[in-house]
Design a protein around this motif. Structure first.
Motif, PDB file in Angstrom:
ATOM      1  N   GLU A 117      -4.573  11.527  -2.166  1.00 56.66           N
ATOM      2  CA  GLU A 117      -3.378  12.193  -2.680  1.00 56.66           C
ATOM      3  C   GLU A 117      -3.124  11.811  -4.133  1.00 56.66           C
ATOM      4  O   GLU A 117      -2.873  12.677  -4.991  1.00 56.66           O
ATOM      5  CB  GLU A 117      -2.167  11.814  -1.832  1.00 56.66           C
TER       6      GLU A 117
ATOM      7  N   ALA B 259      -3.639  14.198  -7.522  1.00 56.03           N
ATOM      8  CA  ALA B 259      -2.505  14.378  -8.427  1.00 56.03           C
ATOM      9  C   ALA B 259      -2.900  14.030  -9.856  1.00 56.03           C
ATOM     10  O   ALA B 259      -2.562  14.754 -10.804  1.00 56.03           O
ATOM     11  CB  ALA B 259      -1.331  13.513  -7.971  1.00 56.03           C
TER      12      ALA B 259
ATOM     13  N   GLY C  35      -5.238  16.743 -11.142  1.00 54.23           N
ATOM     14  CA  GLY C  35      -4.501  17.955 -11.468  1.00 54.23           C
ATOM     15  C   GLY C  35      -3.791  17.849 -12.808  1.00 54.23           C
ATOM     16  O   GLY C  35      -3.779  18.806 -13.589  1.00 54.23           O
ATOM     17  N   ARG C  36      -3.207  16.671 -13.079  1.00 53.95           N
ATOM     18  CA  ARG C  36      -2.560  16.474 -14.380  1.00 53.95           C
ATOM     19  C   ARG C  36      -3.581  16.522 -15.509  1.00 53.95           C
ATOM     20  O   ARG C  36      -3.322  17.096 -16.575  1.00 53.95           O
ATOM     21  CB  ARG C  36      -1.812  15.138 -14.398  1.00 53.95           C
TER      22      ARG C  36
ATOM     23  N   GLY D 191      -4.699  20.211 -15.750  1.00 53.63           N
ATOM     24  CA  GLY D 191      -3.633  21.195 -15.905  1.00 53.63           C
ATOM     25  C   GLY D 191      -3.622  22.234 -14.810  1.00 53.63           C
ATOM     26  O   GLY D 191      -3.251  23.395 -15.040  1.00 53.63           O
ATOM     27  N   VAL D 192      -4.020  21.826 -13.585  1.00 51.49           N
ATOM     28  CA  VAL D 192      -4.039  22.745 -12.449  1.00 51.49           C
ATOM     29  C   VAL D 192      -3.334  22.080 -11.268  1.00 51.49           C
ATOM     30  O   VAL D 192      -3.196  20.855 -11.222  1.00 51.49           O
ATOM     31  CB  VAL D 192      -5.481  23.123 -12.041  1.00 51.49           C
ATOM     32  N   THR D 193      -2.892  22.886 -10.324  1.00 50.67           N
ATOM     33  CA  THR D 193      -2.213  22.339  -9.152  1.00 50.67           C
ATOM     34  C   THR D 193      -3.143  22.186  -7.956  1.00 50.67           C
ATOM     35  O   THR D 193      -2.847  21.402  -7.045  1.00 50.67           O
ATOM     36  CB  THR D 193      -1.026  23.229  -8.747  1.00 50.67           C
ATOM     37  N   ASP D 194      -4.258  22.911  -7.939  1.00 55.56           N
ATOM     38  CA  ASP D 194      -5.179  22.873  -6.804  1.00 55.56           C
ATOM     39  C   ASP D 194      -6.612  22.836  -7.323  1.00 55.56           C
ATOM     40  O   ASP D 194      -7.276  23.871  -7.422  1.00 55.56           O
ATOM     41  CB  ASP D 194      -4.955  24.096  -5.909  1.00 55.56           C
ATOM     42  N   PRO D 195      -7.129  21.647  -7.662  1.00 53.31           N
ATOM     43  CA  PRO D 195      -8.449  21.554  -8.283  1.00 53.31           C
ATOM     44  C   PRO D 195      -9.559  22.107  -7.395  1.00 53.31           C
ATOM     45  O   PRO D 195      -9.491  22.057  -6.166  1.00 53.31           O
ATOM     46  CB  PRO D 195      -8.631  20.032  -8.488  1.00 53.31           C
TER      47      PRO D 195
ATOM     48  N   THR E 149     -11.351  24.362  -2.718  1.00 54.03           N
ATOM     49  CA  THR E 149     -10.159  23.801  -3.340  1.00 54.03           C
ATOM     50  C   THR E 149      -9.569  22.735  -2.433  1.00 54.03           C
ATOM     51  O   THR E 149      -9.737  22.773  -1.206  1.00 54.03           O
ATOM     52  CB  THR E 149      -9.097  24.885  -3.611  1.00 54.03           C
TER      53      THR E 149
ATOM     54  N   GLY F 193      -6.618  22.329  -1.567  1.00 55.67           N
ATOM     55  CA  GLY F 193      -5.667  22.927  -0.631  1.00 55.67           C
ATOM     56  C   GLY F 193      -6.304  23.426   0.652  1.00 55.67           C
ATOM     57  O   GLY F 193      -5.605  23.641   1.656  1.00 55.67           O
TER      58      GLY F 193
END
Length: 217
Positions: free
Chosen positions: A48, A52, A55-56, A59-63, A148, A150
């Motif tokens: 997790e 995170a 992703g930062r 610049g993505v929310t779901d690599p 992904t 997700g």
């Protein structure tokens, strides 16, 4: 994430004693042995935090990932042996040194931008490494291999996966040294490596963390 927070994660992973007990009553050697037995810090908070941080960075929310490898401090005995081991896992593992002094997540990632660019990252004690370019062959089918984060809700069940892997492996003194997440054909699987001084096994789980099978190797 500060190093002190990561120590607390390991503390929780150890499941040392009842809720009213405290670490002060446990010998350090016994504590470290229980950490190793419990998966060496392989807990849900580890991927997790790694995702995170990634992703930062991207610049993505779901690599988009090709392979994810979680290794415990006892991972020097890690080797994945499967008859249907996918090509991208073999490429990722070839020539790599996956020993770890701390719980570590390693990822092969497709960053935003050119579709056939892949980078390797590692995440240890709250720190994400700089990207290392990964060589991509013209024959690699990245669209079929990648997934992904997700798509893998099982990453929130790492504690259950570690416990089930040890139980179903048939190795009473086995330790989970590593978890590999990747596509196996169309399916995404989480594969645990369980080793002891005398035996070794792998346990497979689907993308939700549901147990599929185990075999000694």
């Amino acid at each position: 994430m500060h190093r002190g927070n990561w120590f607390r994660i390991l503390l929780c992973a150890a499941v040392l004693c009842g809720t009213s007990a405290c670490i002060g009553a446990v010998d350090r050697a016994d504590f470290e042995d229980r950490i190793r037995t419990r998966g060496g810090g392989l807990v849900s908070a580890l991927p997790e935090a790694a995702v995170a941080a990634l992703g930062r960075e991207l610049g993505v929310t779901d690599p988009t990932v090709n392979v994810m490898l979680l290794t415990a401090p006892n991972s020097s005995g890690f080797r994945l042996v499967l008859n249907n081991q996918p090509a991208q896992v073999t490429r990722f593992l070839s020539g790599g040194d996956f020993t770890a002094r701390e719980p570590t997540v390693r990822l092969r990632v497709r960053p935003p931008g050119p579709a056939r660019t892949m980078d390797d990252y590692s995440f240890t004690l709250g720190d994400l490494s700089a990207p290392t370019p990964a060589r991509v062959s013209a024959f690699d089918d990245l669209d079929a291999e990648n997934f992904t984060i997700g798509e893998v809700p099982g990453l929130s069940r790492i504690e259950d996966i570690v416990d089930t892997a040890r139980t179903r492996s048939g190795i009473p003194d086995g330790q989970v040294t590593a978890l590999v997440v990747s596509r196996f054909g169309r399916d995404i699987r989480i594969v645990a490596n369980i080793v002891s001084a005398r035996s070794e096994a792998v346990a497979e789980f689907d993308h939700t963390g549901a147990f599929l099978r185990a075999q000694q190797v």
